[in-house]
Design an enzyme around this catalytic site. Structure first.
Site, short mmCIF file in Angstrom:
data_model
loop_
_atom_site.label_atom_id
_atom_site.label_comp_id
_atom_site.label_asym_id
_atom_site.label_seq_id
_atom_site.Cartn_x
_atom_site.Cartn_y
_atom_site.Cartn_z
N ASP A 39 -1.42 5.68 6.42
CA ASP A 39 -0.25 6.01 7.81
C ASP A 39 0.41 7.53 7.79
O ASP A 39 0.67 8.09 6.65
CB ASP A 39 0.81 5.37 7.84
CG ASP A 39 -0.40 3.95 7.78
OD1 ASP A 39 -1.07 3.54 6.99
OD2 ASP A 39 1.21 3.25 7.56
N GLN A 55 1.00 8.28 3.86
CA GLN A 55 1.24 7.44 2.85
C GLN A 55 0.20 7.46 2.10
O GLN A 55 -1.09 8.11 2.13
CB GLN A 55 0.85 5.97 3.03
CG GLN A 55 2.28 5.03 4.41
CD GLN A 55 2.87 4.59 3.11
OE1 GLN A 55 2.67 3.16 2.73
NE2 GLN A 55 3.92 5.46 2.79
N PHE A 98 7.02 2.71 1.29
CA PHE A 98 6.29 2.05 3.06
C PHE A 98 6.61 3.61 3.66
O PHE A 98 7.26 3.90 3.72
CB PHE A 98 6.36 0.92 2.64
CG PHE A 98 5.38 0.29 1.73
CD1 PHE A 98 4.77 0.51 0.98
CD2 PHE A 98 4.37 -0.98 2.86
CE1 PHE A 98 4.01 -0.40 0.27
CE2 PHE A 98 4.05 -2.03 1.93
CZ PHE A 98 3.51 -1.55 0.48
N SER A 99 5.72 2.83 4.83
CA SER A 99 5.32 3.82 6.07
C SER A 99 7.14 4.04 6.59
O SER A 99 8.61 2.98 6.91
CB SER A 99 4.57 3.43 7.20
OG SER A 99 4.11 3.80 6.39
N ARG A 167 9.16 -3.76 8.46
CA ARG A 167 9.05 -1.92 7.98
C ARG A 167 8.77 -1.04 8.71
O ARG A 167 8.14 -1.68 9.95
CB ARG A 167 7.63 -2.60 6.50
CG ARG A 167 6.40 -2.79 7.64
CD ARG A 167 5.03 -2.91 6.57
NE ARG A 167 3.60 -3.97 6.67
CZ ARG A 167 4.05 -5.14 7.28
NH1 ARG A 167 4.68 -5.49 6.20
NH2 ARG A 167 2.88 -5.40 7.61
N GLU A 223 2.71 -3.72 12.91
CA GLU A 223 2.87 -2.68 12.16
C GLU A 223 2.97 -0.85 13.13
O GLU A 223 2.60 -0.80 13.95
CB GLU A 223 1.64 -2.27 11.07
CG GLU A 223 1.73 -3.39 9.85
CD GLU A 223 0.46 -3.14 8.80
OE1 GLU A 223 1.22 -3.63 7.88
OE2 GLU A 223 -0.54 -2.37 8.89
C1 FRU Z 1 0.18 0.09 7.91
C2 FRU Z 1 0.86 -0.44 6.35
C3 FRU Z 1 2.56 0.36 6.87
C4 FRU Z 1 2.93 0.03 5.65
C5 FRU Z 1 2.25 1.34 4.90
C6 FRU Z 1 1.59 0.86 3.95
O1 FRU Z 1 -1.24 0.66 7.25
O2 FRU Z 1 0.61 -1.44 6.04
O3 FRU Z 1 2.73 -1.37 7.35
O4 FRU Z 1 4.06 0.86 5.54
O5 FRU Z 1 0.52 0.96 5.75
O6 FRU Z 1 1.30 1.21 2.79
#
Ligand code: FRU
Length: 494
Positions: A39, A55, A98-99, A167, A223
């Site tokens: 992401d 990410q 994470f994101s 998240r 997400e």
């Molecule tokens: C979306 C996701 C997010 C998470 C991240 C982890 O692609 O699953 O929800 O924060 O990737 O790398």
């Protein structure tokens, strides 16, 4: 202070990137500096530059404990890597940063809001991610994690909300100086919802409202939500997991969703009016937007999908690209996307062919390449019956081709990368219902070494797909079953 873990990642990426030649990367799409990217995070305009974090797992070209990679650009197309910004180096985020997103503080520092993850064994012995929210403050290069992290945890969740799926904060500053933030969340049964939190200073956050409840309509967990005003409406973007297709919408499993509606800022109530996918191709997920200094709302997405990862072997030195940054607008109640206008400055070697009438297969002088901006206007040729099918094939040689085909009688446009180098039996096609009368259609096709993005009818629909074939496969040809008339303008992208 820079932790050992972050320092290691910075040293590693600096050395390892030297093994990757410039031509092995996309020319104007951001890809991971080394290793894995998913992401977009922290997409922002800060101190005179666009910042795009992502990410990132530098050590292998597959998903691993998440870091934040970092790059900057003046034009959203030429990116310069900066050292990794965040690493999983604290007790509350040791299994991943994470994101998340970014906002500028009144004192000029940049605030990053991200999801901190730790794995925890549950009573039933299953190991699950516990997701909390954390902050880091920095100067556009180095970021210090906040001493009071995590700033939100399960105690701050509304009734019924899961602490396993909490998240992807997207933060923004309101006109009165306060901050708002939306998060993806799920209820205990896995059904998605978007939570809204508020803050006076960006550091102390309180729960305000469940902004949207899925109610089983669009996949499960939502997400990477985003929420912003656009052309007199409010738009909620999200990437729902596990979607069921609905007509020609939502065919991607892990898909993209755009809800357009109105928003009462007083009562914090979002009234949905319509829904659509964001992208109708194969590779698009986890979009994030930012506001450009000139007021444009610009979106990028991860140009990949969790379901089609086997397309690429993890042996490659980099894995993962961002989509072209796209300007958003609303027209006739729909989300429109166009490539950022900065792309126009990269155009060169203009080739024009007007009123080309043909049936069967044709190649046109000066039309080939893998870094291309090409506009096609199709129509039925006067006095001839409506054609059955049109196709443009590109990234083509004897072995490979990716194609875009259009059947005017059904109004269906299809992208197909069956012959684009994949050795795996994963999905290679996506069909999209477009607007067309009497065989007319407008296509803008952007190629950049390892991808195609197709903007249909000035951005009414967009189809995105990656193509990992050798660059010598650079042919472009046209096919028609029945008589088609076509205008073409093509540029190379320098
Ligand atoms: C979306 C996701 C997010 C998470 C991240 C982890 O692609 O699953 O929800 O924060 O990737 O790398």
């Amino acid at each position: 202070m820079i932790s050992e873990i972050l320092q290691d990642a910075r040293r590693y990426e600096e050395t390892a990137e030297k093994e990757i030649a410039k031509e092995e990367r996309p020319a104007f799409h951001l890809c991971s500096r080394v290793g894995w990217m998913n992401d977009p995070n922290g997409f922002s305009y800060y101190n005179g530059k666009y910042h795009l974090f992502y990410q990132y797992y530098p050590y292998e070209s597959k998903w691993g404990p998440m870091h934040w990679g970092h790059a900057v650009s003046s034009d959203l197309l030429h990116w310069e890597y900066l050292p990794a910004a965040l690493a999983p180096d604290e007790c509350y985020d040791r299994d991943g940063c994470f994101s998340g997103s970014a906002v500028t503080l009144p004192d000029g520092r940049q605030l990053l809001v991200y999801t901190s993850v730790i794995k925890e064994r549950q009573e039933d012995h299953v190991i699950r991610d516990i997701q909390t929210q954390s902050l880091a403050v920095g100067d556009g290069l180095n970021y210090q994690k906040y001493e009071a992290n995590p700033v939100l945890d399960e105690k701050d969740l509304p009734e019924g909300a899961s602490r396993f799926d909490f998240r992807d904060p997207k933060v923004w500053q309101n006109e009165d100086g306060t901050y708002s933030c939306v998060f993806g969340n799920a209820l205990a049964d896995g059904d998605g919802q978007v939570l809204l939190y508020g803050s006076e200073d960006g550091f102390r956050w309180t729960f305000q409202k469940v902004l949207v409840s899925n109610g089983g309509r669009f996949g499960k967990m939502w997400e990477c939500p985003d929420f912003f005003p656009l052309d007199g409406k409010w738009v909620l973007l999200a990437s729902p997991t596990d979607m069921l297709p609905k007509g020609f919408e939502y065919h991607n499993g892990n898909g993209s969703l755009c809800l357009i509606g109105s928003y009462d800022e007083q009562t914090k109530t979002f009234h949905e009016e319509s829904d659509q996918a964001i992208d109708y191709g194969i590779d698009f997920y986890a979009s994030q937007t930012t506001l450009a200094p000139d007021g444009r709302r610009i979106m990028v997405g991860w140009m990949q999908n969790w379901d089609t990862l086997p397309l690429r072997s993890p042996e490659v030195p980099w894995n993962g690209q961002m989509s072209m940054p796209r300007e958003l607008s609303i027209r006739n109640g729909r989300l429109y996307q166009t490539p950022v206008r900065e792309l126009d400055a990269m155009r060169c070697n203009r080739v024009v062919h007007e009123k080309v009438s043909f049936t069967g297969t044709v190649c046109l002088a000066g039309v080939s390449g893998r870094r291309v901006d090409m506009e096609l206007n199709l129509r039925r040729k006067d006095s001839e019956a409506l054609y059955h099918k049109f196709a443009v094939r590109f990234a083509q040689n004897d072995l490979y081709q990716t194609s875009l085909s259009f059947r005017p009688r059904e109004s269906i446009l299809k992208v197909d990368r069956k012959f684009s180098g994949s050795r795996r039996a994963v999905i290679h096609q996506r069909r999209c219902l477009v607007n067309s009368t009497d065989g007319s259609l407008k296509l803008r096709i952007i190629l950049d070494r390892f991808s195609v993005e197709v903007f249909v009818n000035d951005g009414e629909h967009v189809l995105t797909a990656t193509i990992y074939t050798e660059q010598i496969a650079d042919g472009i040809s046209f096919f028609a079953d029945g008589m088609v008339e076509m205008d073409l303008v093509k540029y190379d992208l320098r």
